[in-house]
Design a protein around this motif. Structure first.
Motif, PDB file in Angstrom:
ATOM      1  N   MET A  75      48.480  48.559  30.539  1.00 20.78           N
ATOM      2  CA  MET A  75      48.577  48.179  31.961  1.00 20.78           C
ATOM      3  C   MET A  75      48.028  49.095  32.831  1.00 20.78           C
ATOM      4  SD  MET A  75      50.499  47.152  33.927  1.00 20.78           S
ATOM      5  CE  MET A  75      51.841  45.732  32.375  1.00 20.78           C
ATOM      6  N   GLY A  76      47.222  49.870  31.917  1.00 16.77           N
ATOM      7  CA  GLY A  76      46.215  50.207  33.067  1.00 16.77           C
ATOM      8  C   GLY A  76      45.187  49.325  32.859  1.00 16.77           C
ATOM      9  N   VAL A  77      45.149  48.928  31.246  1.00 13.65           N
ATOM     10  CA  VAL A  77      43.446  47.558  31.105  1.00 13.65           C
ATOM     11  C   VAL A  77      43.994  46.516  31.914  1.00 13.65           C
ATOM     12  CG1 VAL A  77      42.428  46.419  29.868  1.00 13.65           C
ATOM     13  CG2 VAL A  77      43.268  49.043  29.329  1.00 13.65           C
ATOM     14  N   PHE A  78      45.042  46.627  32.227  1.00 12.61           N
ATOM     15  CA  PHE A  78      45.023  44.967  33.007  1.00 12.61           C
ATOM     16  C   PHE A  78      45.088  45.579  34.272  1.00 12.61           C
ATOM     17  CE2 PHE A  78      48.575  42.791  35.304  1.00 12.61           C
ATOM     18  CZ  PHE A  78      48.291  41.578  35.011  1.00 12.61           C
ATOM     19  N   LEU A  79      45.425  46.863  35.162  1.00 13.47           N
ATOM     20  CA  LEU A  79      45.051  47.108  36.440  1.00 13.47           C
ATOM     21  C   LEU A  79      43.864  46.812  36.300  1.00 13.47           C
ATOM     22  CD1 LEU A  79      46.819  49.546  38.481  1.00 13.47           C
ATOM     23  CD2 LEU A  79      44.084  49.516  38.425  1.00 13.47           C
ATOM     24  N   VAL A  80      42.722  47.633  35.584  1.00 15.24           N
ATOM     25  CA  VAL A  80      41.628  47.308  35.882  1.00 15.24           C
ATOM     26  C   VAL A  80      40.802  46.134  35.853  1.00 15.24           C
ATOM     27  CG1 VAL A  80      39.093  48.162  34.942  1.00 15.24           C
ATOM     28  CG2 VAL A  80      41.188  49.817  34.808  1.00 15.24           C
ATOM     29  N   GLY A  81      41.082  45.140  34.712  1.00 18.56           N
ATOM     30  CA  GLY A  81      40.847  44.438  34.950  1.00 18.56           C
ATOM     31  C   GLY A  81      41.096  42.792  36.072  1.00 18.56           C
ATOM     32  N   ASN A  82      41.851  43.737  37.286  1.00 17.88           N
ATOM     33  CA  ASN A  82      42.197  42.607  38.309  1.00 17.88           C
ATOM     34  C   ASN A  82      41.771  43.433  39.182  1.00 17.88           C
ATOM     35  OD1 ASN A  82      45.158  40.393  37.759  1.00 17.88           O
ATOM     36  ND2 ASN A  82      45.619  41.762  36.424  1.00 17.88           N
ATOM     37  N   LEU A  83      41.297  44.193  39.269  1.00 20.19           N
ATOM     38  CA  LEU A  83      41.007  45.428  40.038  1.00 20.19           C
ATOM     39  C   LEU A  83      39.186  44.390  40.427  1.00 20.19           C
ATOM     40  CD1 LEU A  83      40.119  47.175  42.923  1.00 20.19           C
ATOM     41  CD2 LEU A  83      40.083  49.387  41.433  1.00 20.19           C
ATOM     42  N   ALA A  84      38.628  44.580  38.453  1.00 20.69           N
ATOM     43  CA  ALA A  84      37.799  44.247  38.658  1.00 20.69           C
ATOM     44  C   ALA A  84      38.070  42.595  39.310  1.00 20.69           C
ATOM     45  CB  ALA A  84      37.436  43.873  37.293  1.00 20.69           C
ATOM     46  N   THR A  85      38.652  41.658  39.220  1.00 26.88           N
ATOM     47  CA  THR A  85      38.352  40.877  39.432  1.00 26.88           C
ATOM     48  C   THR A  85      38.717  40.549  41.290  1.00 26.88           C
ATOM     49  OG1 THR A  85      40.074  39.283  37.488  1.00 26.88           O
ATOM     50  CG2 THR A  85      40.166  37.617  39.605  1.00 26.88           C
ATOM     51  N   VAL A  86      38.865  41.309  41.819  1.00 30.08           N
ATOM     52  CA  VAL A  86      38.628  41.191  43.616  1.00 30.08           C
ATOM     53  C   VAL A  86      37.562  42.300  43.374  1.00 30.08           C
ATOM     54  CG1 VAL A  86      39.872  42.947  44.902  1.00 30.08           C
ATOM     55  CG2 VAL A  86      41.196  42.665  42.959  1.00 30.08           C
ATOM     56  N   VAL A  87      36.849  42.189  42.447  1.00 30.46           N
ATOM     57  CA  VAL A  87      35.323  43.303  43.653  1.00 30.46           C
ATOM     58  C   VAL A  87      33.642  42.775  42.764  1.00 30.46           C
ATOM     59  CG1 VAL A  87      35.830  45.444  43.646  1.00 30.46           C
ATOM     60  CG2 VAL A  87      35.078  44.819  41.334  1.00 30.46           C
ATOM     61  N   ALA A  88      34.860  41.488  41.626  1.00 33.71           N
ATOM     62  CA  ALA A  88      33.563  40.459  40.978  1.00 33.71           C
ATOM     63  C   ALA A  88      32.889  39.764  42.178  1.00 33.71           C
ATOM     64  CB  ALA A  88      34.074  39.739  39.958  1.00 33.71           C
ATOM     65  N   TRP A 156      41.440  34.186  48.348  1.00 34.43           N
ATOM     66  CA  TRP A 156      41.950  34.571  46.932  1.00 34.43           C
ATOM     67  C   TRP A 156      42.071  35.717  46.511  1.00 34.43           C
ATOM     68  CZ3 TRP A 156      39.512  35.503  42.561  1.00 34.43           C
ATOM     69  CH2 TRP A 156      38.163  35.930  42.636  1.00 34.43           C
ATOM     70  N   ARG A 157      41.129  37.175  47.196  1.00 38.00           N
ATOM     71  CA  ARG A 157      41.068  37.716  46.170  1.00 38.00           C
ATOM     72  C   ARG A 157      42.661  38.979  46.344  1.00 38.00           C
ATOM     73  NH1 ARG A 157      35.838  38.316  44.519  1.00 38.00           N
ATOM     74  NH2 ARG A 157      34.118  37.152  45.107  1.00 38.00           N
ATOM     75  N   ALA A 158      42.894  38.469  47.682  1.00 37.79           N
ATOM     76  CA  ALA A 158      44.147  38.839  48.397  1.00 37.79           C
ATOM     77  C   ALA A 158      44.733  38.886  46.924  1.00 37.79           C
ATOM     78  CB  ALA A 158      44.396  38.850  49.158  1.00 37.79           C
ATOM     79  N   ALA A 159      45.450  37.820  46.859  1.00 39.10           N
ATOM     80  CA  ALA A 159      46.303  37.458  45.365  1.00 39.10           C
ATOM     81  C   ALA A 159      46.167  38.706  45.107  1.00 39.10           C
ATOM     82  CB  ALA A 159      46.748  36.519  44.759  1.00 39.10           C
ATOM     83  N   PHE A 160      44.698  39.006  43.795  1.00 42.02           N
ATOM     84  CA  PHE A 160      44.882  39.056  42.487  1.00 42.02           C
ATOM     85  C   PHE A 160      44.830  41.063  43.050  1.00 42.02           C
ATOM     86  CE2 PHE A 160      43.136  35.809  41.590  1.00 42.02           C
ATOM     87  CZ  PHE A 160      43.865  35.671  40.674  1.00 42.02           C
ATOM     88  N   LEU A 161      45.218  41.637  44.366  1.00 39.34           N
ATOM     89  CA  LEU A 161      44.816  42.634  45.249  1.00 39.34           C
ATOM     90  C   LEU A 161      45.924  43.361  44.541  1.00 39.34           C
ATOM     91  CD1 LEU A 161      43.104  45.177  45.850  1.00 39.34           C
ATOM     92  CD2 LEU A 161      43.651  44.290  48.707  1.00 39.34           C
ATOM     93  N   ALA A 162      47.429  42.328  45.667  1.00 39.36           N
ATOM     94  CA  ALA A 162      48.908  42.416  45.377  1.00 39.36           C
ATOM     95  C   ALA A 162      48.647  42.480  44.169  1.00 39.36           C
ATOM     96  CB  ALA A 162      48.964  40.941  46.141  1.00 39.36           C
ATOM     97  N   VAL A 163      48.490  41.546  42.274  1.00 40.45           N
ATOM     98  CA  VAL A 163      48.368  42.611  41.367  1.00 40.45           C
ATOM     99  C   VAL A 163      47.965  43.500  40.818  1.00 40.45           C
ATOM    100  CG1 VAL A 163      48.115  41.907  39.156  1.00 40.45           C
ATOM    101  CG2 VAL A 163      47.877  40.108  40.624  1.00 40.45           C
TER     102      VAL A 163
END
Length: 398
Positions: A75-88, A156-163
């Motif tokens: 779940m930590g890797v999953f969080l990092v992947g979604n956070l990377a999506t937000v800031v990419a 669209w990044r707000a959706a992944f920030l919510a994730v």
């Protein structure tokens, strides 16, 4: 027990939301990244590719670790992947972030299903797995529409920030409520790979690929079906998707207890029902009311295939089930890709927008044939422990 299942379901909710929310935000993603919408669509494939690769890879790297530790790491890797999506800040970076977010998808759900099953005991294993998978189904009712709305109005990044926020809550809930379980006994990675090569496990995975492909042959093209055949406006499509998620949830609630009573017959019934419903849908899709009603039933019988197959694969790899359980989610994602491709082939050949439903029915029948064949081949083993003998792995706490 209920709070531990809630923690696992919360992680599944985050996974289900991030997997499907991007489908409703492709125009916004394409505009922001300055790419064609078809190119933005490859981000969906990037996530699916991460799932297919990550399920066996991360499982192989974690076979000796305690299960609670593994769940937290995934779940930590999953969080990092979604956070990377937000800031990419570029398409390539977003693509890589989506692959990273997809890597722990199948591994987390596979290990989570095992933990849920062991906590529930042999008589309620399928029910517990179905309750955990409620997180995935409810994501399609609440998470995906809410994330789409949020992404359309706040970017669209707000959706992944919510994730990301939901993932953080899931990590806290798992840390607090899931009991500490020891690393699984057995032969480590070698034992897991040996179990994955078992004939019954492979047939179970193959059943998942073909059976579930029937669902995605239709689901992938549900939007044009509703607008061009049922005569709905584009604004009605999110409601149809929510109805599909509602059906999935109802199916999950019903199929768990059924599978606990009779696992193989539940698989047979779900696949046969899926084939029938898909054929019926090719007729009912021409009216908005009958189409909507059939979509609910399709969601119910479609997801009715998932839980019993998950439990069957875990049972047949009982002494080393982690790799098999995680690989089942790779099978489901292969079904996703294969069903969408075959449905598209039918449309591309000029067979019309109802062709994916008929193609899906054929795929479900093929899955049923594989499931029946597996059952017949398994009969000689019944006298030595039962066709669907429970897992033997201990669930003692540390």
């Amino acid at each position: 027990m209920p709070l531990a299942l809630f923690a696992l379901a919360l992680g599944a909710f985050a996974i289900g939301t991030t997997e499907f929310v991007i489908m409703g935000l492709l125009p916004e993603v394409a505009r922001d990244l300055d790419v064609p919408i078809s190119t933005a669509g490859y981000l969906i494939s990037a996530y699916a590719g991460g799932v297919v690769v990550g399920a066996p890879l991360l499982t192989a790297l974690s076979t000796r670790l305690p299960r609670k530790t593994v769940l937290l790491l995934f779940m930590g890797v999953f969080l990092v992947g979604n956070l990377a999506t937000v800031v990419a800040d570029s398409y390539g970076a977003v693509f890589a972030a989506r692959v990273l977010a997809g890597l722990p998808h199948g591994a987390f759900l596979g290990v989570g299903a095992l933990v849920a099953a062991y906590m529930a005991g042999p008589d309620r294993r399928a029910t517990a797995v179905a309750r955990m998978f409620l997180g995935l189904t409810i994501a399609n009712i609440v998470g995906v529409p809410a994330g789409t709305f949020l992404g359309q109005f706040m970017g669209w990044r707000a959706a992944f920030l919510a994730v990301v926020a939901i993932s953080a809550l899931a990590i806290v809930a798992i840390a607090v409520f899931v009991p500490r379980l020891p690393a699984p006994p057995g032969g480590g990675l070698r034992g897991e790979m040996a179990a994955l090569g078992d004939r019954q496990v492979l047939l179970g995975l193959l059943t998942a690929v073909f059976g579930f492909a029937g669902v995605f042959a239709v689901y992938s093209y549900i939007s044009p079906m509703m607008t061009e055949l049922a005569g709905m406006s584009p604004g009605g499509v999110p409601l149809i998707l929510a109805l599909f998620g509602t059906g999935m949830t109802l199916g999950s609630l019903v199929v768990g207890p059924l599978a606990d009573r009779a696992l193989r017959p539940t698989i047979f019934g779900a696949l046969a029902s899926l084939a029938v419903v898909l054929v019926v849908f090719s007729f009912t899709v021409h009216n908005p009311w009958t189409a909507a009603a059939t979509v609910v039933v399709l969601g119910a019988v479609g997801f009715g295939v998932a839980t019993p197959l998950q439990v069957l694969v875990m049972n047949k790899a009982d002494r080393a089930p982690t790799m098999a359980s995680a690989s089942n989610h790779s099978a489901f994602n292969l079904a996703n890709a294969g069903g969408a491709w075959l449905g598209g082939v039918g449309i591309g050949m000029g067979l019309g927008l109802t062709s994916p439903a008929l193609i899906g029915a054929v795929l479900a029948v093929v899955g049923l044939g594989i499931a029946v064949t597996a059952s017949l081949l398994d009969r000689p083993a019944a006298g030595a422990g039962g066709t669907d003998a429970p897992l033997v792995e201990a669930a003692a706490t540390e």
